[in-house]
Design a protein around this motif. Structure first.
Motif, mmCIF file in Angstrom:
data_model
loop_
_atom_site.group_PDB
_atom_site.id
_atom_site.type_symbol
_atom_site.label_atom_id
_atom_site.label_comp_id
_atom_site.label_asym_id
_atom_site.label_seq_id
_atom_site.Cartn_x
_atom_site.Cartn_y
_atom_site.Cartn_z
ATOM 1 N N ASP A 68 41.081 44.989 46.588
ATOM 2 C CA ASP A 68 39.976 44.247 45.998
ATOM 3 C C ASP A 68 40.316 42.767 46.111
ATOM 4 N N THR A 73 38.640 40.225 45.154
ATOM 5 C CA THR A 73 38.247 39.392 44.018
ATOM 6 C C THR A 73 39.379 39.298 42.996
ATOM 7 N N SER A 74 40.176 40.364 42.884
ATOM 8 C CA SER A 74 41.290 40.377 41.933
ATOM 9 C C SER A 74 42.656 40.297 42.605
ATOM 10 N N LEU A 102 43.932 48.895 45.306
ATOM 11 C CA LEU A 102 43.328 50.046 44.638
ATOM 12 C C LEU A 102 43.970 51.348 45.083
ATOM 13 N N THR A 150 44.930 38.774 50.225
ATOM 14 C CA THR A 150 43.711 38.374 49.508
ATOM 15 C C THR A 150 43.471 36.880 49.702
ATOM 16 N N GLY A 162 33.589 43.143 48.429
ATOM 17 C CA GLY A 162 34.769 42.643 47.742
ATOM 18 C C GLY A 162 36.024 43.428 48.048
ATOM 19 N N LEU A 163 35.946 44.375 48.988
ATOM 20 C CA LEU A 163 37.106 45.201 49.329
ATOM 21 C C LEU A 163 37.472 45.043 50.798
#
Length: 124
Positions: free
Chosen positions: A25, A27-28, A32, A51, A94-95
């Motif tokens: 992810d 965004t974070s 996952l 990221t 977002g992934l």
């Protein structure tokens, strides 16, 4: 449609030279799901670091006014390929899939092709 675990397992076992894979992810920065890696290659750390790569590329595209979507980002090292494939559709916003390949045992074109197929089957 395949779930996260099935998709990661398929990537690790069916893509020649794959040594690690993660669903991330961006965004974070959280992974996952991960499979593979080693004691010296922490996929969680790599997921968080990549990221930043995805975010930087998206900001650059925005500043340049570039339209279109990122399909994948390739980072080549002397002994590895790192492939980042952004997930499209079905809740994948977002992934990204992150794939680590042993450069001496992999075919980059085939790996990209197979990762795209896995991405299309992934249900998140």
């Amino acid at each position: 449609m395949a779930n996260t675990e099935t998709s990661l397992k398929e990537a690790l076992t069916s893509i020649e030279g794959a040594t690690g894979v993660a669903l991330v992810d961006y965004t974070s920065g959280m992974a996952l799901g991960t499979m593979g890696g080693s004691k010296t290659f922490d996929l969680g750390v790599a997921a968080a670091g990549n990221t930043d790569v995805v975010r930087a590329k998206m900001r650059t595209m925005e500043h340049l006014g570039l339209k279109g979507d990122i399909e994948d980002i390739l980072i080549t090292l002397s002994s590895q390929y790192h492939l980042i494939r952004l997930i499209k559709g079905r809740g994948g916003n977002g992934l990204f899939l992150y794939l680590v390949l042993d450069a001496s045992r992999s075919n980059l074109a085939m790996a990209r092709h197979q990762l795209k197929k896995i991405e299309l089957d992934l249900e998140v």
